[in-house]
Write a protein that holds these residues in place. Structure first.
Motif, PDB file in Angstrom:
ATOM      1  N   ASN A   1       5.622 -21.926   2.452  1.00 20.24           N
ATOM      2  CA  ASN A   1       6.059 -20.828   1.586  1.00 20.24           C
ATOM      3  C   ASN A   1       5.019 -19.720   1.467  1.00 20.24           C
ATOM      4  OD1 ASN A   1       8.473 -22.123   0.988  1.00 20.24           O
ATOM      5  ND2 ASN A   1       7.579 -23.220  -0.734  1.00 20.24           N
ATOM      6  N   VAL A   2       3.837 -19.929   2.054  1.00 19.55           N
ATOM      7  CA  VAL A   2       2.747 -18.957   1.930  1.00 19.55           C
ATOM      8  C   VAL A   2       2.694 -18.093   3.183  1.00 19.55           C
ATOM      9  CG1 VAL A   2       0.260 -18.680   1.638  1.00 19.55           C
ATOM     10  CG2 VAL A   2       1.460 -20.517   0.443  1.00 19.55           C
ATOM     11  N   ALA A   3       2.647 -16.786   2.974  1.00 20.37           N
ATOM     12  CA  ALA A   3       2.628 -15.854   4.099  1.00 20.37           C
ATOM     13  C   ALA A   3       1.599 -14.758   3.864  1.00 20.37           C
ATOM     14  CB  ALA A   3       4.012 -15.230   4.269  1.00 20.37           C
ATOM     15  N   MET A   4       1.146 -14.197   4.962  1.00 22.89           N
ATOM     16  CA  MET A   4       0.262 -13.036   4.883  1.00 22.89           C
ATOM     17  C   MET A   4       1.089 -11.839   4.419  1.00 22.89           C
ATOM     18  SD  MET A   4      -2.012 -13.455   8.332  1.00 22.89           S
ATOM     19  CE  MET A   4      -3.208 -12.227   7.837  1.00 22.89           C
ATOM     20  N   LEU A   5       0.441 -10.911   3.772  1.00 25.08           N
ATOM     21  CA  LEU A   5       1.111  -9.686   3.376  1.00 25.08           C
ATOM     22  C   LEU A   5       1.170  -8.743   4.567  1.00 25.08           C
ATOM     23  CD1 LEU A   5       0.344 -10.872   0.584  1.00 25.08           C
ATOM     24  CD2 LEU A   5      -0.098  -8.561  -0.155  1.00 25.08           C
ATOM     25  N   SER A   6       2.225  -7.955   4.628  1.00 25.23           N
ATOM     26  CA  SER A   6       2.272  -6.911   5.650  1.00 25.23           C
ATOM     27  C   SER A   6       1.222  -5.869   5.271  1.00 25.23           C
ATOM     28  CB  SER A   6       3.657  -6.268   5.701  1.00 25.23           C
ATOM     29  OG  SER A   6       3.880  -5.515   4.519  1.00 25.23           O
ATOM     30  N   ALA A   7       0.882  -5.001   6.182  1.00 23.31           N
ATOM     31  CA  ALA A   7      -0.107  -3.953   5.900  1.00 23.31           C
ATOM     32  C   ALA A   7       0.340  -3.108   4.717  1.00 23.31           C
ATOM     33  CB  ALA A   7      -0.323  -3.090   7.137  1.00 23.31           C
ATOM     34  N   ARG A   8       1.611  -2.802   4.649  1.00 27.02           N
ATOM     35  CA  ARG A   8       2.150  -1.991   3.558  1.00 27.02           C
ATOM     36  C   ARG A   8       2.048  -2.726   2.222  1.00 27.02           C
ATOM     37  NH1 ARG A   8       6.845   2.043   3.258  1.00 27.02           N
ATOM     38  NH2 ARG A   8       6.173   2.312   5.390  1.00 27.02           N
ATOM     39  N   GLU A   9       2.400  -4.023   2.224  1.00 28.96           N
ATOM     40  CA  GLU A   9       2.313  -4.828   1.001  1.00 28.96           C
ATOM     41  C   GLU A   9       0.869  -4.945   0.521  1.00 28.96           C
ATOM     42  OE1 GLU A   9       5.977  -8.007   1.408  1.00 28.96           O
ATOM     43  OE2 GLU A   9       4.170  -8.318   2.610  1.00 28.96           O
ATOM     44  N   GLU A  10      -0.051  -5.153   1.465  1.00 25.66           N
ATOM     45  CA  GLU A  10      -1.449  -5.294   1.080  1.00 25.66           C
ATOM     46  C   GLU A  10      -1.991  -3.992   0.503  1.00 25.66           C
ATOM     47  OE1 GLU A  10      -5.796  -6.727   2.689  1.00 25.66           O
ATOM     48  OE2 GLU A  10      -4.014  -7.212   3.869  1.00 25.66           O
ATOM     49  N   LEU A  11      -1.689  -2.873   1.126  1.00 27.21           N
ATOM     50  CA  LEU A  11      -2.140  -1.579   0.621  1.00 27.21           C
ATOM     51  C   LEU A  11      -1.563  -1.310  -0.766  1.00 27.21           C
ATOM     52  CD1 LEU A  11      -3.649   1.061   1.061  1.00 27.21           C
ATOM     53  CD2 LEU A  11      -1.609   1.941   2.185  1.00 27.21           C
ATOM     54  N   SER A  12      -0.290  -1.580  -0.944  1.00 28.84           N
ATOM     55  CA  SER A  12       0.369  -1.375  -2.233  1.00 28.84           C
ATOM     56  C   SER A  12      -0.247  -2.264  -3.310  1.00 28.84           C
ATOM     57  CB  SER A  12       1.864  -1.677  -2.085  1.00 28.84           C
ATOM     58  OG  SER A  12       2.515  -1.522  -3.308  1.00 28.84           O
ATOM     59  N   THR A  13      -0.529  -3.508  -2.961  1.00 34.00           N
ATOM     60  CA  THR A  13      -1.126  -4.452  -3.908  1.00 34.00           C
ATOM     61  C   THR A  13      -2.525  -4.009  -4.304  1.00 34.00           C
ATOM     62  OG1 THR A  13       0.161  -6.288  -3.029  1.00 34.00           O
ATOM     63  CG2 THR A  13      -1.834  -6.848  -4.239  1.00 34.00           C
ATOM     64  N   ARG A  14      -3.337  -3.642  -3.314  1.00 31.82           N
ATOM     65  CA  ARG A  14      -4.707  -3.209  -3.603  1.00 31.82           C
ATOM     66  C   ARG A  14      -4.721  -1.931  -4.443  1.00 31.82           C
ATOM     67  NH1 ARG A  14      -8.396  -6.299  -1.155  1.00 31.82           N
ATOM     68  NH2 ARG A  14      -7.761  -7.506   0.663  1.00 31.82           N
ATOM     69  N   LEU A  15      -3.798  -1.023  -4.179  1.00 31.44           N
ATOM     70  CA  LEU A  15      -3.708   0.205  -4.954  1.00 31.44           C
ATOM     71  C   LEU A  15      -3.308  -0.099  -6.396  1.00 31.44           C
ATOM     72  CD1 LEU A  15      -3.853   3.264  -5.018  1.00 31.44           C
ATOM     73  CD2 LEU A  15      -1.466   3.320  -4.284  1.00 31.44           C
ATOM     74  N   ALA A  16      -2.366  -1.013  -6.584  1.00 34.38           N
ATOM     75  CA  ALA A  16      -1.938  -1.397  -7.932  1.00 34.38           C
ATOM     76  C   ALA A  16      -3.081  -2.021  -8.708  1.00 34.38           C
ATOM     77  CB  ALA A  16      -0.760  -2.362  -7.854  1.00 34.38           C
ATOM     78  N   VAL A  17      -3.869  -2.851  -8.048  1.00 31.49           N
ATOM     79  CA  VAL A  17      -5.021  -3.484  -8.705  1.00 31.49           C
ATOM     80  C   VAL A  17      -6.045  -2.425  -9.100  1.00 31.49           C
ATOM     81  CG1 VAL A  17      -7.000  -4.992  -8.327  1.00 31.49           C
ATOM     82  CG2 VAL A  17      -4.723  -5.739  -7.627  1.00 31.49           C
ATOM     83  N   ARG A  18      -6.326  -1.526  -8.191  1.00 31.50           N
ATOM     84  CA  ARG A  18      -7.341  -0.491  -8.431  1.00 31.50           C
ATOM     85  C   ARG A  18      -6.936   0.436  -9.570  1.00 31.50           C
ATOM     86  NH1 ARG A  18     -10.574   2.557  -3.908  1.00 31.50           N
ATOM     87  NH2 ARG A  18     -11.836   0.729  -4.297  1.00 31.50           N
ATOM     88  N   THR A  19      -5.667   0.773  -9.656  1.00 38.22           N
ATOM     89  CA  THR A  19      -5.213   1.704 -10.699  1.00 38.22           C
ATOM     90  C   THR A  19      -4.783   1.001 -11.958  1.00 38.22           C
ATOM     91  OG1 THR A  19      -2.963   1.724  -9.793  1.00 38.22           O
ATOM     92  CG2 THR A  19      -4.481   3.428  -9.007  1.00 38.22           C
ATOM     93  N   GLY A  20      -4.733  -0.340 -11.925  1.00 40.42           N
ATOM     94  CA  GLY A  20      -4.367  -1.097 -13.106  1.00 40.42           C
ATOM     95  C   GLY A  20      -2.899  -0.986 -13.479  1.00 40.42           C
ATOM     96  N   VAL A  21      -2.070  -0.789 -12.492  1.00 42.21           N
ATOM     97  CA  VAL A  21      -0.638  -0.631 -12.733  1.00 42.21           C
ATOM     98  C   VAL A  21       0.026  -1.988 -12.853  1.00 42.21           C
ATOM     99  CG1 VAL A  21       1.525   0.230 -11.790  1.00 42.21           C
ATOM    100  CG2 VAL A  21      -0.564   1.536 -11.490  1.00 42.21           C
TER     101      VAL A  21
END
Length: 76
Positions: free
Chosen positions: A51-71
């Protein structure tokens, strides 16, 4: 997909638990399960490796951006 490309996330990498619809950081593998911790910290959860998968490049970028901006809660 090239045979030398990793298909499962390694320790320290972002991963998606498709069964729970959650994203976190792989902390280890114990007893045939993958341990994942929420990105902002917190209690780890166990996931079945299938059930565990790597994130796509888009998912990873979106996730990192959300973490950085605290969204809100992080979901790919």
């Amino acid at each position: 997909m090239a045979s030398n490309q990793q298909t499962r996330p390694g320790i320290g990498e972002l991963a998606k638990d498709n069964a729970k619809g959650r994203v976190g950081v792989v902390m280890g593998k114990v007893g045939g399960r993958v341990q994942i911790r929420p990105i902002g910290g917190g209690t780890e959860w166990d996931a079945m490796p299938d059930n565990v998968a790597m994130l796509s490049a888009r998912e990873e970028l979106s996730t990192r951006l959300a973490v950085r901006t605290g969204v809100g809660r992080v979901k790919p």
